[in-house]
Design a protein around this motif. Structure first.
Motif, PDB file in Angstrom:
ATOM      1  N   ILE B 303      39.737  44.183  39.326  1.00 53.24           N
ATOM      2  CA  ILE B 303      39.705  45.547  39.837  1.00 53.24           C
ATOM      3  C   ILE B 303      40.340  45.729  41.223  1.00 53.24           C
ATOM      4  O   ILE B 303      41.001  46.730  41.474  1.00 53.24           O
ATOM      5  CB  ILE B 303      38.247  46.058  39.786  1.00 53.24           C
ATOM      6  CG1 ILE B 303      38.228  47.555  39.831  1.00 53.24           C
ATOM      7  CG2 ILE B 303      37.369  45.431  40.830  1.00 53.24           C
ATOM      8  CD1 ILE B 303      38.714  48.164  38.564  1.00 53.24           C
ATOM      9  N   ASN B 346      30.588  44.969  34.768  1.00 56.62           N
ATOM     10  CA  ASN B 346      29.962  43.927  35.581  1.00 56.62           C
ATOM     11  C   ASN B 346      29.067  44.592  36.621  1.00 56.62           C
ATOM     12  O   ASN B 346      29.540  45.200  37.577  1.00 56.62           O
ATOM     13  CB  ASN B 346      31.050  43.084  36.267  1.00 56.62           C
ATOM     14  CG  ASN B 346      30.453  41.872  36.973  1.00 56.62           C
ATOM     15  OD1 ASN B 346      29.240  41.822  37.210  1.00 56.62           O
ATOM     16  ND2 ASN B 346      31.294  40.912  37.294  1.00 56.62           N
ATOM     17  N   ALA B 348      27.342  43.473  38.917  1.00 54.87           N
ATOM     18  CA  ALA B 348      27.448  42.946  40.278  1.00 54.87           C
ATOM     19  C   ALA B 348      28.456  43.730  41.121  1.00 54.87           C
ATOM     20  O   ALA B 348      28.374  43.745  42.335  1.00 54.87           O
ATOM     21  CB  ALA B 348      27.848  41.479  40.237  1.00 54.87           C
ATOM     22  N   HIS B 349      29.408  44.410  40.412  1.00 55.10           N
ATOM     23  CA  HIS B 349      30.406  45.187  41.152  1.00 55.10           C
ATOM     24  C   HIS B 349      29.808  46.451  41.750  1.00 55.10           C
ATOM     25  O   HIS B 349      30.406  47.091  42.597  1.00 55.10           O
ATOM     26  CB  HIS B 349      31.561  45.586  40.242  1.00 55.10           C
ATOM     27  CG  HIS B 349      32.434  44.433  39.861  1.00 55.10           C
ATOM     28  ND1 HIS B 349      33.554  44.582  39.097  1.00 55.10           N
ATOM     29  CD2 HIS B 349      32.343  43.128  40.150  1.00 55.10           C
ATOM     30  CE1 HIS B 349      34.120  43.403  38.913  1.00 55.10           C
ATOM     31  NE2 HIS B 349      33.387  42.510  39.539  1.00 55.10           N
ATOM     32  N   ASP B 351      26.706  46.689  43.054  1.00 62.75           N
ATOM     33  CA  ASP B 351      25.597  46.359  43.944  1.00 62.75           C
ATOM     34  C   ASP B 351      25.792  47.124  45.256  1.00 62.75           C
ATOM     35  O   ASP B 351      26.840  47.018  45.881  1.00 62.75           O
ATOM     36  CB  ASP B 351      25.655  44.827  44.194  1.00 62.75           C
ATOM     37  CG  ASP B 351      24.493  44.357  45.050  1.00 62.75           C
ATOM     38  OD1 ASP B 351      23.902  45.200  45.746  1.00 62.75           O
ATOM     39  OD2 ASP B 351      24.203  43.142  45.008  1.00 62.75           O
ATOM     40  N   ALA B 353      24.910  46.530  48.014  1.00 66.90           N
ATOM     41  CA  ALA B 353      25.108  45.648  49.172  1.00 66.90           C
ATOM     42  C   ALA B 353      26.588  45.332  49.407  1.00 66.90           C
ATOM     43  O   ALA B 353      26.956  44.811  50.451  1.00 66.90           O
ATOM     44  CB  ALA B 353      24.343  44.349  48.966  1.00 66.90           C
ATOM     45  N   LEU B 354      27.430  45.645  48.424  1.00 63.48           N
ATOM     46  CA  LEU B 354      28.854  45.350  48.579  1.00 63.48           C
ATOM     47  C   LEU B 354      29.460  46.180  49.716  1.00 63.48           C
ATOM     48  O   LEU B 354      29.198  47.374  49.806  1.00 63.48           O
ATOM     49  CB  LEU B 354      29.583  45.668  47.270  1.00 63.48           C
ATOM     50  CG  LEU B 354      30.133  44.495  46.482  1.00 63.48           C
ATOM     51  CD1 LEU B 354      29.082  43.433  46.278  1.00 63.48           C
ATOM     52  CD2 LEU B 354      30.686  44.936  45.155  1.00 63.48           C
ATOM     53  N   PRO B 355      30.269  45.559  50.557  1.00 63.45           N
ATOM     54  CA  PRO B 355      30.800  46.297  51.707  1.00 63.45           C
ATOM     55  C   PRO B 355      31.849  47.344  51.353  1.00 63.45           C
ATOM     56  O   PRO B 355      32.168  48.189  52.170  1.00 63.45           O
ATOM     57  CB  PRO B 355      31.416  45.200  52.575  1.00 63.45           C
ATOM     58  CG  PRO B 355      31.702  44.089  51.644  1.00 63.45           C
ATOM     59  CD  PRO B 355      30.677  44.148  50.567  1.00 63.45           C
ATOM     60  N   ILE B 356      32.410  47.281  50.150  1.00 57.92           N
ATOM     61  CA  ILE B 356      33.392  48.317  49.788  1.00 57.92           C
ATOM     62  C   ILE B 356      33.003  48.920  48.452  1.00 57.92           C
ATOM     63  O   ILE B 356      32.221  48.333  47.695  1.00 57.92           O
ATOM     64  CB  ILE B 356      34.837  47.758  49.676  1.00 57.92           C
ATOM     65  CG1 ILE B 356      34.903  46.663  48.608  1.00 57.92           C
ATOM     66  CG2 ILE B 356      35.360  47.272  51.010  1.00 57.92           C
ATOM     67  CD1 ILE B 356      36.295  46.397  48.115  1.00 57.92           C
ATOM     68  N   ILE B 358      33.775  49.801  44.710  1.00 57.81           N
ATOM     69  CA  ILE B 358      34.681  49.312  43.675  1.00 57.81           C
ATOM     70  C   ILE B 358      34.809  50.380  42.594  1.00 57.81           C
ATOM     71  O   ILE B 358      33.821  50.898  42.105  1.00 57.81           O
ATOM     72  CB  ILE B 358      34.162  47.975  43.098  1.00 57.81           C
ATOM     73  CG1 ILE B 358      34.286  46.899  44.177  1.00 57.81           C
ATOM     74  CG2 ILE B 358      34.941  47.587  41.859  1.00 57.81           C
ATOM     75  CD1 ILE B 358      33.892  45.525  43.738  1.00 57.81           C
TER      76      ILE B 358
END
Lengths: 85, 385
Positions: B303, B346, B348-349, B351, B353-356, B358
């Motif tokens: 991605i 997915n 996890a993409h 979450d 907590a991810l800084p960007i 997606i």
């Protein structure tokens, strides 16, 4: 002695969470341990979607998955393995 | 036959808008419509006039109004400049189908060139006089092309380039264009439409006084040839038991093959028992590096790389050195691009907590399809798996 195999995950989640810095780690480890280790990048360890592990980024040392991997954490595992042998 | 459409344009020096306008559309039946219009004068006025003319013509043709009729309506309705007594915008419109049937209407623009390999061909035409303005005539052509033929259209900025210069007292002219096309095509038989269009414009610029464009210079090329196909497999399939089937579909695809996605690459590797290698390179920029596998031409991360590639395509940045740049190069070197998009998401993409943030894969692929079709005249199909 067989070298310790270190795999650094460069999947999307790991990369976003710090895989980019982990990659430079490969060079540093190689400098320090030389032929005792083998560093490889992998496309995706496929552990980010499972809750059994703490958090991305991930690395794998001789099959052992390390969550929230950092230079210190990976180094600690390598030392442990080296001393053990 | 596949119709490869390419165009390249230059503005008149010191102007801030293109006075020529090019539009092309491909419909679901494989029919390609293209219009090149040159507005009177230069700059924003010419831009509006040529844009209006080209847009109207393309709309008419899209609605399947016969090309002759559409051109006649426009010719009769386009105003004539009060001072110069010439029409506000000239145009060339072409309609081509996959069988090679061509219909062309021209009014005021330099006549197109039809090349069979490196040999110019002659096409017969009939002339139609405008009902309201007897000094305005349009040429109507109808003929059939073969594989390997090319149609080259240009604005008078090409044929009049260098006019008044010692080497080109009357400009580059049609003869200059013809011999340039002959030598260029003879030197590179498989040259793509966009490359050829660019070379024609560059050559015209080279003829100009101090190499500065004295007029808007445009060239559009249609090449008829076997399509180059590509397949991009991205995202894990929704039904896991079909993984093997899709993996085989990828490696047996008759054309170029790419994988965008770490998990997807792992699936193909697992199902076909083929090893993936990812060299650890230190300098890799802001994107994960490329990987390699037998029978697959390109493997990238998913991605992030796709999102970046979309950005490059939209902004016309076609020479980037990272993985997204390689993907852009892969896509642009094909005519028909199939996207096999896995519907699995997915988690996890997403979450928090991810800084960007997606993007969702489907959205990105849809955007890439749009820009490839509208800006680069590719044929793109998406299959969800």
């Amino acid at each position: 002695m067989k070298p310790i195999k270190i795999e650094i995950c460069l999947g999307t989640t790991c990369f976003v969470m710090g895989g980019e810095t982990l990659q430079n780690m490969g060079d540093m480890l190689k400098k320090k341990y030389g032929a005792k280790i083998e560093v490889e990048a992998v496309r995706c360890l496929e552990v980010c979607s499972s809750d059994n592990f703490s958090k991305a980024p991930y690395a794998r040392v001789d099959g052992e998955v390390i969550g929230e991997a950092s230079l210190e954490k990976v180094q600690a595992v390598i030392e442990k393995k080296l001393n053990h042998e | 036959m596949f119709i490869d459409v390419g165009c390249y344009q230059l503005k008149k020096a010191k102007q801030n808008a293109y006075g020529d306008y090019f539009l092309s559309k491909r419909d679901a039946h494989g029919r390609t419509i293209a219009v090149l219009s040159d507005g009177l004068g230069s700059g924003i006025k010419a831009n509006i006039l040529s844009c209006m003319t080209a847009t109207m013509l393309v709309r008419f043709l899209e609605k399947e109004v016969p090309i002759k009729e559409a051109a006649e309506i426009i010719m009769n309705s386009l105003p004539v400049c009060q001072v110069r007594q010439i029409s506000y915008a000239t145009f060339s419109a072409v309609e081509a189908d996959e069988q090679g049937n061509i219909r062309i209407v021209e009014e005021g623009n330099p006549s197109f060139v039809w090349m069979h390999g490196d040999t110019p061909q002659k096409a017969d035409y009939t002339e139609i006089v405008s009902r309201s303005f007897p000094n305005r005539r349009m040429k109507v052509y109808q003929f059939q092309v073969e594989q390997g033929d090319r149609l080259i259209f240009c604005s008078d900025g090409v044929t009049q380039a260098g006019m008044g210069e010692k080497d080109y007292p009357l400009g580059f002219e049609r003869e200059g264009l013809l011999s340039f096309l002959q030598s260029t095509i003879a030197a590179e038989r498989d040259i793509s439409s966009s490359q050829l269009a660019r070379l024609v414009v560059d050559k015209a610029l080279f003829c100009e006084y101090q190499h500065k464009s004295q007029d808007d210079i445009s060239s559009a090329v249609l090449t008829f040839r076997q399509p180059r196909k590509a397949l991009v497999f991205t995202g894990p399939p929704y039904e896991k038991h079909k993984d093997r089937e899709y993996a085989w579909q990828l490696v047996t695809f008759a054309g170029k093959r790419a994988i965008c996605g770490g998990t997807t690459a792992n699936i193909v590797s697992r199902e076909l028992k083929r090893e993936i290698t990812t060299p650890v390179t230190t300098a890799m920029g802001a994107l994960p590096p490329l990987s390699y596998m037998e029978d697959v031409d390109l493997i990238t991360e998913g991605i992030l790389t796709l999102t970046k590639a979309q950005e490059y395509l939209e902004e016309g940045r076609l020479n980037e050195a990272d993985a997204a740049g390689s993907l852009v190069e892969f896509l642009l070197s094909s005519d028909i691009i199939e996207f096999m998009v896995g519907a699995m998401i997915n988690q996890a993409h997403y979450d928090p907590a991810l800084p960007i943030e997606i993007e969702i894969r489907r959205t990105v692929i849809k955007n890439i399809k749009r820009v490839l079709e509208e800006k680069y005249f590719k044929q793109v199909n998406i299959h969800y798996v």
